[in-house]
Design a protein around this motif. Structure first.
Motif, PDB file in Angstrom:
ATOM      1  N   ASP A 143       0.826  -1.212   0.000  1.00  0.00           N
ATOM      2  CA  ASP A 143       0.000   0.000   0.000  1.00  0.00           C
ATOM      3  C   ASP A 143       0.859   1.261   0.000  1.00  0.00           C
ATOM      4  OD1 ASP A 143      -2.533  -1.323   0.078  1.00  0.00           O
ATOM      5  OD2 ASP A 143      -2.108  -1.830   2.166  1.00  0.00           O
ATOM      6  N   ILE A 144       1.938   1.244   0.796  1.00  0.00           N
ATOM      7  CA  ILE A 144       2.872   2.375   0.855  1.00  0.00           C
ATOM      8  C   ILE A 144       4.282   1.806   0.790  1.00  0.00           C
ATOM      9  CG2 ILE A 144       3.739   4.306   2.242  1.00  0.00           C
ATOM     10  CD1 ILE A 144       0.980   4.536   3.511  1.00  0.00           C
ATOM     11  N   MET A 145       5.162   2.479   0.056  1.00  0.00           N
ATOM     12  CA  MET A 145       6.506   1.951  -0.130  1.00  0.00           C
ATOM     13  C   MET A 145       7.480   3.102  -0.392  1.00  0.00           C
ATOM     14  SD  MET A 145       7.718  -0.790  -3.067  1.00  0.00           S
ATOM     15  CE  MET A 145       7.268   0.273  -4.446  1.00  0.00           C
ATOM     16  N   LYS A 146       8.694   2.951   0.104  1.00  0.00           N
ATOM     17  CA  LYS A 146       9.746   3.896  -0.249  1.00  0.00           C
ATOM     18  C   LYS A 146      10.462   3.401  -1.500  1.00  0.00           C
ATOM     19  CE  LYS A 146      14.210   5.787   1.028  1.00  0.00           C
ATOM     20  NZ  LYS A 146      15.322   5.836   2.014  1.00  0.00           N
ATOM     21  N   VAL A 147      10.728   4.310  -2.418  1.00  0.00           N
ATOM     22  CA  VAL A 147      11.615   4.001  -3.536  1.00  0.00           C
ATOM     23  C   VAL A 147      12.782   4.982  -3.495  1.00  0.00           C
ATOM     24  CG1 VAL A 147       9.811   3.007  -4.965  1.00  0.00           C
ATOM     25  CG2 VAL A 147      10.333   5.439  -5.176  1.00  0.00           C
ATOM     26  N   GLY A 148      13.913   4.531  -4.022  1.00  0.00           N
ATOM     27  CA  GLY A 148      15.125   5.310  -3.834  1.00  0.00           C
ATOM     28  C   GLY A 148      15.435   6.327  -4.896  1.00  0.00           C
ATOM     29  N   SER A 149      14.787   6.229  -6.061  1.00  0.00           N
ATOM     30  CA  SER A 149      15.171   7.113  -7.156  1.00  0.00           C
ATOM     31  C   SER A 149      13.963   7.674  -7.880  1.00  0.00           C
ATOM     32  CB  SER A 149      16.054   6.358  -8.159  1.00  0.00           C
ATOM     33  OG  SER A 149      15.279   5.434  -8.911  1.00  0.00           O
ATOM     34  N   LEU A 150      14.186   8.816  -8.528  1.00  0.00           N
ATOM     35  CA  LEU A 150      13.142   9.414  -9.349  1.00  0.00           C
ATOM     36  C   LEU A 150      12.873   8.581 -10.594  1.00  0.00           C
ATOM     37  CD1 LEU A 150      14.059  13.192  -9.042  1.00  0.00           C
ATOM     38  CD2 LEU A 150      11.928  12.119  -8.305  1.00  0.00           C
ATOM     39  N   ASP A 151      13.870   7.835 -11.053  1.00  0.00           N
ATOM     40  CA  ASP A 151      13.636   6.931 -12.180  1.00  0.00           C
ATOM     41  C   ASP A 151      12.537   5.929 -11.839  1.00  0.00           C
ATOM     42  OD1 ASP A 151      15.585   8.144 -13.721  1.00  0.00           O
ATOM     43  OD2 ASP A 151      17.146   6.718 -13.160  1.00  0.00           O
ATOM     44  N   GLU A 152      12.571   5.416 -10.602  1.00  0.00           N
ATOM     45  CA  GLU A 152      11.558   4.446 -10.181  1.00  0.00           C
ATOM     46  C   GLU A 152      10.192   5.106 -10.030  1.00  0.00           C
ATOM     47  OE1 GLU A 152      14.161   1.283  -7.566  1.00  0.00           O
ATOM     48  OE2 GLU A 152      13.902   3.314  -6.792  1.00  0.00           O
ATOM     49  N   VAL A 153      10.164   6.330  -9.498  1.00  0.00           N
ATOM     50  CA  VAL A 153       8.891   7.051  -9.401  1.00  0.00           C
ATOM     51  C   VAL A 153       8.294   7.238 -10.791  1.00  0.00           C
ATOM     52  CG1 VAL A 153       7.765   9.196  -8.697  1.00  0.00           C
ATOM     53  CG2 VAL A 153       9.593   8.245  -7.284  1.00  0.00           C
ATOM     54  N   LYS A 154       9.141   7.633 -11.738  1.00  0.00           N
ATOM     55  CA  LYS A 154       8.667   7.865 -13.116  1.00  0.00           C
ATOM     56  C   LYS A 154       8.144   6.568 -13.733  1.00  0.00           C
ATOM     57  CE  LYS A 154       8.474  10.504 -16.900  1.00  0.00           C
ATOM     58  NZ  LYS A 154       8.219   9.577 -17.994  1.00  0.00           N
ATOM     59  N   GLU A 155       8.838   5.464 -13.502  1.00  0.00           N
ATOM     60  CA  GLU A 155       8.391   4.178 -14.046  1.00  0.00           C
ATOM     61  C   GLU A 155       7.034   3.787 -13.467  1.00  0.00           C
ATOM     62  OE1 GLU A 155       9.833  -0.519 -14.293  1.00  0.00           O
ATOM     63  OE2 GLU A 155      11.182   1.007 -13.488  1.00  0.00           O
ATOM     64  N   LEU A 156       6.871   3.971 -12.162  1.00  0.00           N
ATOM     65  CA  LEU A 156       5.592   3.654 -11.522  1.00  0.00           C
ATOM     66  C   LEU A 156       4.476   4.535 -12.068  1.00  0.00           C
ATOM     67  CD1 LEU A 156       6.951   3.282  -7.885  1.00  0.00           C
ATOM     68  CD2 LEU A 156       5.749   1.484  -9.145  1.00  0.00           C
ATOM     69  N   TYR A 157       4.794   5.809 -12.281  1.00  0.00           N
ATOM     70  CA  TYR A 157       3.793   6.727 -12.825  1.00  0.00           C
ATOM     71  C   TYR A 157       3.423   6.348 -14.256  1.00  0.00           C
ATOM     72  CZ  TYR A 157       1.823  10.963 -14.881  1.00  0.00           C
ATOM     73  OH  TYR A 157       1.015  11.845 -15.542  1.00  0.00           O
ATOM     74  N   ASP A 158       4.424   6.079 -15.081  1.00  0.00           N
ATOM     75  CA  ASP A 158       4.170   5.741 -16.481  1.00  0.00           C
ATOM     76  C   ASP A 158       3.315   4.487 -16.625  1.00  0.00           C
ATOM     77  OD1 ASP A 158       5.610   7.914 -17.370  1.00  0.00           O
ATOM     78  OD2 ASP A 158       7.454   6.790 -17.761  1.00  0.00           O
ATOM     79  N   ASN A 159       3.437   3.572 -15.649  1.00  0.00           N
ATOM     80  CA  ASN A 159       2.678   2.325 -15.710  1.00  0.00           C
ATOM     81  C   ASN A 159       1.377   2.381 -14.913  1.00  0.00           C
ATOM     82  OD1 ASN A 159       4.307   0.153 -17.251  1.00  0.00           O
ATOM     83  ND2 ASN A 159       5.836   1.172 -15.987  1.00  0.00           N
ATOM     84  N   GLY A 160       1.027   3.566 -14.428  1.00  0.00           N
ATOM     85  CA  GLY A 160      -0.255   3.744 -13.757  1.00  0.00           C
ATOM     86  C   GLY A 160      -0.403   2.974 -12.467  1.00  0.00           C
TER      87      GLY A 160
END
Length: 551
Positions: free
Chosen positions: A103-120
């Motif tokens: 439900d909630i998770m830490k990610v270490g990089s903006l690349d990962e945030v962008k990937e999660l966003y791009d994949n909805g």
């Protein structure tokens, strides 16, 4: 491998291995459940630390911080997975590849945030941030002049809560001042806490010659095999020396409109030439190519070297090893100035570490409420520590902040100097301790007073050195107008970085260490390094970053 798998964690790994499609994952219902009494149960991906110093019986899932969150927010947190370092990154990668997020998770990089966003896969937090974030939390983010939230805003939507990355100041030279006094050395005669490259060299030579640590094998200046660091502080590296020559290794920045990679400049060549000459004279540790981080820490603790480089807070977690071996050890802090008499320093990226929320989670506001609790209320409301004395004990005993449900830091851009101002005023008697704004600084005041009154507690020793020595130095430099700031570029990972960056890093580090240890002639080999770097992907990466910056 320090990983804890719950039943859910095992399902995540299995799901990743059989590659369940992301489309199917998007249609899943939330993992969170709300009980009849209104308690929200949620799953979390938890990044841990090996030496968190939790009291016996407490865990990452059940500790003073999580118990406070449970009671204050009426939630129940269960860890889907726990891991530290690279193991945690692998767990995040598994979650991303399967689309099966906690439900909630830490990610270490903006690349990962962008990937999660791009994949909805993650929730838009714009509405809950605007509605639920306290004024203090918003002010913290606003202190970065938009840079913090801009980093996590895509198409006008806030897609993560970022941890902030306060500027850490210059790379500090930590010197055994008890040795300086013992040998009768005059250092920093004008008292501005800035020394020249020549003064640093002479000090190292004096320590080697006189051997104040009375050891069989004194060492000059010990640095890691990778020599330089992209971090501004450059702990255990030659960053302090490089900055004094106006070189910024492992740093992208603009100068006169041109994008530059700092490790390839003429000033970096000059810095390496100097360090290579010191190595020939024995001033740089003869085992520079093989010393590990732990080796250098041991050299300091054993009295084999009395000079090291690092950030303002290394007494709290590193130099305290010296105190454990020698309670009479005292360090003073200096910086290395350039030929113009100023100290070069570079800004951090505004953010580091990101809390994301599963798109299917029914209560995205909880991540904002957790941030309010730990970075506003706990900091500014003393009654919380009275209500939760075990939390107060955590702060006093130095339990690492990773024990909190959100393993990020959210602090105003001015927080270091704000904290130092409070601490200095209290120690000098200008304000009583109850007027010190934060619980952490009140604890630090008590510890430092104890040390100054002869208490042998290592916490007092370390807090005195990090706050009075480290932060006090930064304050003096700022007040004296001695710091010149570089604002780097912080590009996203480019296509060529993905395929070539590891080899480029290896090329740089191996070539630099060979230049310094005499294996290569810096006058011809540095230029060859630059040429090889460009040919092996550096030029293409530069073009790709330029394209990013002009979008």
């Amino acid at each position: 491998m320090n990983i804890k798998y719950t039943e859910k964690g095992a399902v995540m790994v299995l799901t990743a291995l059989i590659a369940v499609s992301m489309t199917a994952c998007e249609n899943k219902i939330s993992k969170a459940e709300t009980s009849a009494v209104g308690t929200v149960s949620l799953s979390m991906g938890r990044q841990t630390l090996q030496n968190v110093k939790l009291p016996d019986g407490d865990t990452y899932e059940n500790n003073a911080y999580t118990r406070m969150a449970d009671k204050e927010l009426n939630i129940k947190i269960t860890d889907a997975f726990e891991a530290n370092g690279d193991d945690y990154d692998r767990q995040v990668s598994l979650a991303l590849s399967s689309g099966d997020l906690p439900d909630i998770m830490k990610v270490g990089s903006l690349d990962e945030v962008k990937e999660l966003y791009d994949n909805g896969l993650i929730a838009d937090l714009t509405e809950v941030y605007n509605k639920d974030a306290s004024n203090n939390l918003k002010a913290i983010y606003n202190s970065y002049n938009g840079r913090a939230l801009d980093n996590v805003t895509y198409d006008g939507k806030i897609m993560a809560l970022p941890g902030t990355n306060v500027d850490s100041g210059p790379s500090i030279v930590w010197v055994r001042s008890d040795w300086v006094k013992k040998l009768g050395i005059t250092l920093d005669a004008d008292g501005d806490r800035c020394i020249t490259v020549a003064e640093l060299k002479n000090l190292a030579k004096d320590f080697l010659k006189e051997n104040p640590g009375k050891t069989e094998h004194p060492v000059g200046i010990a640095v890691t095999p990778y020599l330089t660091s992209g971090d501004p502080d450059g702990t255990y590296t030659i960053n302090s020396i490089a900055y004094a020559f106006n070189a910024f290794p492992k740093t992208w920045y603009k100068k006169d409109g041109k994008l530059i990679y700092g490790s390839t400049t003429a000033t970096m060549k000059t810095a390496l030439t100097t360090v290579a000459a010191w190595y020939k004279e024995g001033i740089i540790d003869e085992q520079v190519g093989t010393r590990t981080w732990d080796d250098i820490t041991a050299l300091l603790a054993n009295g084999q070297t009395g000079i090291t480089f690092g950030t303002w807070h290394i007494p709290d977690w590193l130099l305290k090893n010296v105190y454990a071996m020698d309670p009479k050890a005292i360090f003073s802090t200096y910086t290395v100035e350039n030929d113009d008499g100023v100290v070069n320093c570079k800004h951090n990226n505004a953010t580091s570490g990101y809390m994301v929320v599963n798109k299917s989670f029914a209560h995205p506001e909880i991540v904002v409420q957790l941030a309010d609790l730990f970075y506003d209320k706990l900091v500014n409301d003393p009654s919380l520590l009275q209500k939760y004395p075990d939390v107060a004990s955590y702060i006093k005993d130095g339990v690492d902040g990773s024990a909190r449900p959100m393993n990020i830091e959210i602090n105003a851009s001015t927080s270091l100097m704000d904290d130092y101002s409070d601490l200095e005023k209290c120690l000098s008697g200008k304000i009583p301790i109850d007027k010190v704004k934060t619980a952490e600084q009140r604890s630090n005041v008590t510890a430092i007073k104890g040390y100054l009154n002869g208490d042998a507690d290592p916490i007092g020793w370390s807090k005195y050195h990090s706050r009075i020595g480290g932060l006090g130095l930064i304050k003096k430099l700022e007040d004296g107008g001695k710091i010149t700031w570089l604002t780097p570029e912080f590009p996203s990972t480019t296509d060529t970085m993905k395929t070539n960056q590891a080899n480029l890093d290896k090329l740089e580090e191996e070539r630099f260490i060979k230049i310094v240890t005499g294996g290569l002639d810096v006058n011809k080999e540095f230029d060859k390094f630059v040429s090889d770097w460009k040919e092996q992907g550096g030029s293409k990466i530069t073009e790709e970053i330029e394209a990013q910056l002009h979008k």
